[in-house]
Design a protein around this motif. Structure first.
Motif, mmCIF file in Angstrom:
data_model
loop_
_atom_site.group_PDB
_atom_site.id
_atom_site.type_symbol
_atom_site.label_atom_id
_atom_site.label_comp_id
_atom_site.label_asym_id
_atom_site.label_seq_id
_atom_site.Cartn_x
_atom_site.Cartn_y
_atom_site.Cartn_z
ATOM 1 N N ALA A 1 0.827 -1.199 0.000
ATOM 2 C CA ALA A 1 0.000 0.000 0.000
ATOM 3 C C ALA A 1 0.864 1.252 0.000
ATOM 4 C CB ALA A 1 -0.926 0.007 1.227
ATOM 5 N N VAL A 2 0.224 2.374 -0.332
ATOM 6 C CA VAL A 2 0.906 3.677 -0.293
ATOM 7 C C VAL A 2 0.277 4.604 0.741
ATOM 8 C CG1 VAL A 2 1.689 3.530 -2.689
ATOM 9 C CG2 VAL A 2 -0.538 4.563 -2.189
ATOM 10 N N ASP A 3 -0.855 4.190 1.337
ATOM 11 C CA ASP A 3 -1.555 5.052 2.307
ATOM 12 C C ASP A 3 -2.583 4.198 3.039
ATOM 13 O OD1 ASP A 3 -2.224 7.301 3.701
ATOM 14 O OD2 ASP A 3 -3.219 8.332 2.034
ATOM 15 N N ASN A 4 -3.128 4.775 4.138
ATOM 16 C CA ASN A 4 -4.203 4.126 4.902
ATOM 17 C C ASN A 4 -3.816 2.729 5.391
ATOM 18 O OD1 ASN A 4 -6.014 6.325 4.580
ATOM 19 N ND2 ASN A 4 -6.586 5.587 2.536
ATOM 20 N N PHE A 5 -2.587 2.596 5.844
ATOM 21 C CA PHE A 5 -2.049 1.290 6.231
ATOM 22 C C PHE A 5 -2.838 0.658 7.379
ATOM 23 C CE2 PHE A 5 1.402 4.194 4.930
ATOM 24 C CZ PHE A 5 1.720 3.612 3.705
#
Length: 369
Positions: free
Chosen positions: A329-333
């Motif tokens: 992922a790149v965000d909202n992990f």
């Protein structure tokens, strides 16, 4: 009365070995791809500065071993049963050093969960190879250390990623008849337990690994991509996970995986990452469908946590043999991890999670610390 002078303290050599966790397969790359992650097995070593013995002596007294962190109640503290020290002794014996130097103290601190698909056994093997190389002052290059690791761990994906670092693809080279015979020695002969399994064979040199058993290539990895390791609170042994796999596959399923594997190795290197491309390329028909009976909730997690439902997600798959789920992922992990946790909760399974980066350095040894 004449005063007595205390003996000067013994000089000791100290060094630290650090080995990263790994995730193997990465969707379609069964037994091919691995990536190193920022959880670590750290081995702190102290020993007298006298050189290691070069002639056979009885293996006792043993090195003193302590262990903290993951597995502290499970790891054998007997050096002839502990995987890391058994591997180290194998490396030493292959170089004419039949026992540990006296006075060794080893402290292992482990962050890698046991039996969860994050390469805990591979990390222990690599730590052992590095320990043997350091104790014997052998100066082995990393490619040769990989040969020793592959004599113990016959699947190259985890150990290659742990040793070399980064995102790697690897394969085992086809060997000639002599080399194949050497590389097929039973594990009990490579790593005999002392004293029960050693017997009269203890003084016999073990089989040296052939040169160049494993080959690898390092792929690119986009700087934005992080790994979310979602770890259910139960173990799945690699042997059990392999036992459920078929011995034959349809051409359709093989082509399905090959197509996605060819795309994924490039897609993960591109910046910015393409969620639509990566999500589809991380699907698999070789191992994940057959392991769902061992991991309740697996199909539901893989199908319900998607880039369209959870922005920031790129792709999701089983990590190694499982049960850990790896989400890229790149965000909202944390939200992605919570979504998977909610699915597992419906099956009565609790999970924890780590948000990790790719470790590009791999394993290392640092003197003096």
């Amino acid at each position: 009365m004449a005063s007595q002078t205390a003996a000067p303290p013994m000089s000791r050599r100290r060094f630290t070995i650090r080995v990263p966790a790994t995730s193997a397969n990465i969707g379609p790359g069964f037994d091919v791809m691995g990536v190193s992650l920022t959880l670590y097995l750290t081995l702190s070593v102290s020993l007298p500065t006298a050189p290691p013995p070069r002639i056979f002596t009885t293996p006792d007294p043993q090195p003193k071993i302590t262990h903290t962190g993951e597995g502290e109640d499970e790891v054998p503290l007997n050096a002839y049963k502990n995987l890391t020290t058994r591997v180290a002794l194998y490396v030493l014996r292959c170089h004419g050093i039949p026992s540990f130097p006296s006075g060794i103290e080893l402290h292992c601190h482990n962050q890698i969960p046991f039996g969860r698909g994050l390469g805990s056994s591979g990390a222990a093997v690599i730590a052992g190879v590095l320990l043997g190389n350091a104790l014997g002052e052998l100066g082995l290059p990393k490619d040769r250390m990989l040969d020793f690791a592959l004599m113990v761990e016959r699947h190259p994906d985890n150990v290659t990623a742990a040793l070399m670092g980064g995102f790697v693809g690897s394969y085992l080279r086809e060997l000639d008849a002599v080399a194949t015979s050497a590389a097929s020695v039973p594990l009990a002969e490579v790593l005999p337990e002392y004293p029960a399994d050693a017997g009269e064979e203890w003084g016999v040199d073990p089989p040296n690994p052939p040169l160049g058993i494993g080959h690898y290539v390092r792929f690119g990895w986009a700087k934005e991509i992080r790994a979310v390791a979602i770890v259910p609170a139960f173990e799945v042994s690699t042997a059990k996970a392999r036992s459920v796999l078929p011995t034959e596959y349809s051409r359709k399923d093989v082509v399905f995986n090959l197509q996605r594997l060819a795309v994924l190795t490039t897609a993960l290197s591109r910046s910015p990452p393409d969620p639509e491309l990566i999500y589809e390329a991380m699907k698999d028909r070789v191992h994940q469908p057959y392991r769902k009976e061992l991991i309740p909730g697996l199909p539901q997690v893989l199908s319900s946590v998607t880039p369209s439902t959870h922005p920031g997600l790129l792709g999701i798959c089983l990590s190694g043999a499982g049960p850990t789920i790896l989400a890229l992922a790149v965000d909202n992990f944390d939200a992605i991890a919570q979504a998977a946790a909610d699915v597992f909760a419906k099956f009565g399974i609790q999970v924890s999670h780590f948000v990790l980066d790719v470790d590009t350095r791999g394993s290392w040894v640092e003197e003096g610390v």
